[in-house]
Scaffold this motif. Structure first.
Motif, PDB file in Angstrom:
ATOM      1  N   SER A   1       0.828  -1.208   0.000  1.00 27.24           N
ATOM      2  CA  SER A   1       0.000   0.000   0.000  1.00 27.24           C
ATOM      3  C   SER A   1       0.862   1.257   0.000  1.00 27.24           C
ATOM      4  O   SER A   1       1.898   1.312   0.677  1.00 27.24           O
ATOM      5  N   TYR A   2       0.401   2.265  -0.735  1.00 24.67           N
ATOM      6  CA  TYR A   2       1.182   3.486  -0.932  1.00 24.67           C
ATOM      7  C   TYR A   2       0.291   4.721  -0.830  1.00 24.67           C
ATOM      8  O   TYR A   2      -0.917   4.662  -1.083  1.00 24.67           O
ATOM      9  N   THR A   3       0.921   5.820  -0.478  1.00 28.28           N
ATOM     10  CA  THR A   3       0.299   7.133  -0.609  1.00 28.28           C
ATOM     11  C   THR A   3       1.142   7.928  -1.606  1.00 28.28           C
ATOM     12  O   THR A   3       2.220   7.490  -2.011  1.00 28.28           O
ATOM     13  N   PHE A   4       0.662   9.098  -1.980  1.00 30.96           N
ATOM     14  CA  PHE A   4       1.410   9.925  -2.926  1.00 30.96           C
ATOM     15  C   PHE A   4       2.276  10.951  -2.205  1.00 30.96           C
ATOM     16  O   PHE A   4       1.870  11.553  -1.208  1.00 30.96           O
ATOM     17  N   GLY A   5       3.480  11.110  -2.728  1.00 28.81           N
ATOM     18  CA  GLY A   5       4.352  12.204  -2.336  1.00 28.81           C
ATOM     19  C   GLY A   5       4.786  12.904  -3.609  1.00 28.81           C
ATOM     20  O   GLY A   5       4.187  12.705  -4.670  1.00 28.81           O
TER      21      GLY A   5
ATOM     22  N   LYS B   1      12.890  17.064  -6.726  1.00 28.95           N
ATOM     23  CA  LYS B   1      13.504  17.816  -7.825  1.00 28.95           C
ATOM     24  C   LYS B   1      12.488  18.205  -8.895  1.00 28.95           C
ATOM     25  O   LYS B   1      12.400  19.361  -9.300  1.00 28.95           O
ATOM     26  N   SER B   2      11.708  17.216  -9.356  1.00 30.79           N
ATOM     27  CA  SER B   2      10.778  17.474 -10.461  1.00 30.79           C
ATOM     28  C   SER B   2       9.400  17.919  -9.998  1.00 30.79           C
ATOM     29  O   SER B   2       8.651  18.539 -10.761  1.00 30.79           O
ATOM     30  N   GLY B   3       9.052  17.595  -8.748  1.00 29.51           N
ATOM     31  CA  GLY B   3       7.720  17.913  -8.251  1.00 29.51           C
ATOM     32  C   GLY B   3       6.653  16.944  -8.716  1.00 29.51           C
ATOM     33  O   GLY B   3       5.476  17.095  -8.376  1.00 29.51           O
ATOM     34  N   ARG B   4       7.045  15.931  -9.484  1.00 31.51           N
ATOM     35  CA  ARG B   4       6.075  14.966  -9.998  1.00 31.51           C
ATOM     36  C   ARG B   4       5.646  13.987  -8.909  1.00 31.51           C
ATOM     37  O   ARG B   4       6.387  13.740  -7.954  1.00 31.51           O
ATOM     38  N   PRO B   5       4.452  13.405  -9.063  1.00 27.34           N
ATOM     39  CA  PRO B   5       3.962  12.462  -8.051  1.00 27.34           C
ATOM     40  C   PRO B   5       4.830  11.209  -7.972  1.00 27.34           C
ATOM     41  O   PRO B   5       5.248  10.667  -8.999  1.00 27.34           O
ATOM     42  N   VAL B   6       5.093  10.771  -6.758  1.00 29.48           N
ATOM     43  CA  VAL B   6       5.800   9.518  -6.513  1.00 29.48           C
ATOM     44  C   VAL B   6       5.001   8.722  -5.492  1.00 29.48           C
ATOM     45  O   VAL B   6       4.204   9.281  -4.733  1.00 29.48           O
ATOM     46  N   LEU B   7       5.209   7.427  -5.486  1.00 29.76           N
ATOM     47  CA  LEU B   7       4.530   6.568  -4.526  1.00 29.76           C
ATOM     48  C   LEU B   7       5.414   6.351  -3.305  1.00 29.76           C
ATOM     49  O   LEU B   7       6.608   6.079  -3.434  1.00 29.76           O
ATOM     50  N   VAL B   8       4.810   6.463  -2.137  1.00 31.41           N
ATOM     51  CA  VAL B   8       5.519   6.271  -0.874  1.00 31.41           C
ATOM     52  C   VAL B   8       4.816   5.154  -0.111  1.00 31.41           C
ATOM     53  O   VAL B   8       3.632   5.274   0.232  1.00 31.41           O
ATOM     54  N   GLU B   9       5.522   4.068   0.137  1.00 28.28           N
ATOM     55  CA  GLU B   9       4.895   2.940   0.822  1.00 28.28           C
ATOM     56  C   GLU B   9       4.526   3.320   2.250  1.00 28.28           C
ATOM     57  O   GLU B   9       5.296   3.976   2.954  1.00 28.28           O
TER      58      GLU B   9
END
Length: 312
Positions: free
Chosen positions: A232-236, A240-248
């Motif tokens: 399961s992940y939330t968004f961060g 550097k780019s400001g793009r969405p990444v997944l954070v477990e």
């Protein structure tokens, strides 16, 4: 506003998971064990009632995993499995090459599957493995980014994503255990895990999953994800780019790694560079092997037809 949680799931066991020879199968189906794994996940997935959407790679094994594993919420909330071509697997082997949309329409006729995204102009070439759909590391990385951004802009708050073991490393940008621990920095190996006993739910799921690695010809896995494993992940956001990444989520990490510390972004980036290099070498080797195989087939055809060098 971004969804609250993304639950990533690797598909259940397919026939291509049984042996390397089965990698020649085109868009393989789930095995009987794979269907059992789906039933186990359906019975034990702890967030079923929270799910607002189910998204899957358009490969048959992933769509069927979604249909079987999340049947309760699909039925109760009248959901459809959304087929997203960017979620396809990373290689161009036959087993990782999808079917034409017309075949998918026929396969899933009358079932709660939404193939509308397959009719967008870019998706028409989704199974050609060319251009943005190619098996190169850069193309896969771009598809993973597009999929994350697509999910980030969805209105639902809790989404299940059913995809593939190889792609999940690109999608989550987590490269730990990609080669079963062989490429991890030494300081991250042999960490002490939590002394707390696993829950009955996890024990039950692990018992069914473990069967995937048994048998006379267990495949050599290039992923740290077991069949029907979920995280399961939330968004961060990328700093550097400001793009969405997944954070477990902390709960998800603790469930599978105990007290083990996660890698830093720079360490993950280093592992990704190693993996990208390995993937490039594998692609070259595969192309070379394919060329040799094509020449051998041509020689056999000439021999069978009594061509030059083989005639009487």
């Amino acid at each position: 506003m971004a969804p609250v949680t993304i639950h990533c799931v690797r598909h259940a066991q397919g026939y291509h998971n049984l042996s390397v020879m089965n990698h020649a199968m085109h868009d393989p189906m789930l095995t009987q064990l794979g269907e059992e794994q789906c039933k186990a996940l359906a019975a034990n997935f702890p967030f079923m009632d929270r799910v607002d959407a189910v998204v899957a790679s358009p490969m048959k094994r992933t769509v069927y995993t979604a249909l079987h594993s999340f049947a309760p919420v699909i039925k109760d909330k009248r959901l459809k499995v959304l087929a997203l071509p960017e979620l396809q697997e990373t290689s161009d082997l036959p087993c990782d090459t999808g079917s034409n949309v017309q075949d998918l329409e026929s396969e899933f006729k009358g079932q709660p599957v939404d193939l509308s995204y397959m009719y967008t102009p870019p998706a028409k070439a989704w199974n050609t493995k060319l251009g943005k759909w190619s098996a190169t590391a850069s193309a896969v990385d771009d598809r993973a980014r597009i999929a994350r951004e697509w999910l980030y802009n969805r209105p639902e708050k809790e989404i299940v994503v059913v995809t593939h073991g190889g792609f999940l490393h690109y999608f989550t940008e987590d490269w730990m255990d990609k080669n079963k621990g062989n490429t991890l920095p030494r300081r991250h190996r042999h960490r002490r895990r939590s002394d707390a006993p696993p829950s009955p739910v996890i024990v039950n799921l692990e018992r069914v999953r473990s069967k995937s690695e048994s048998g006379p010809n267990p495949p050599s896995s290039r992923t740290g994800w077991a069949n029907t494993e979920y995280r399961s992940y939330t968004f961060g956001h990328n700093p550097k780019s400001g793009r969405p990444v997944l954070v477990e989520t902390q709960q998800s990490r603790a469930r599978r790694t105990g007290n083990e510390n996660p890698l830093s972004r720079s360490e993950q980036a280093n592992l990704q560079r190693v993996e990208s290099g390995q993937k490039a070498e594998e692609e070259k080797a595969y192309q070379k092997a394919s060329g040799i195989q094509a020449k051998l087939q041509l020689k056999r055809k000439e021999r069978d037809l009594g061509g030059y060098g083989y005639g009487v």
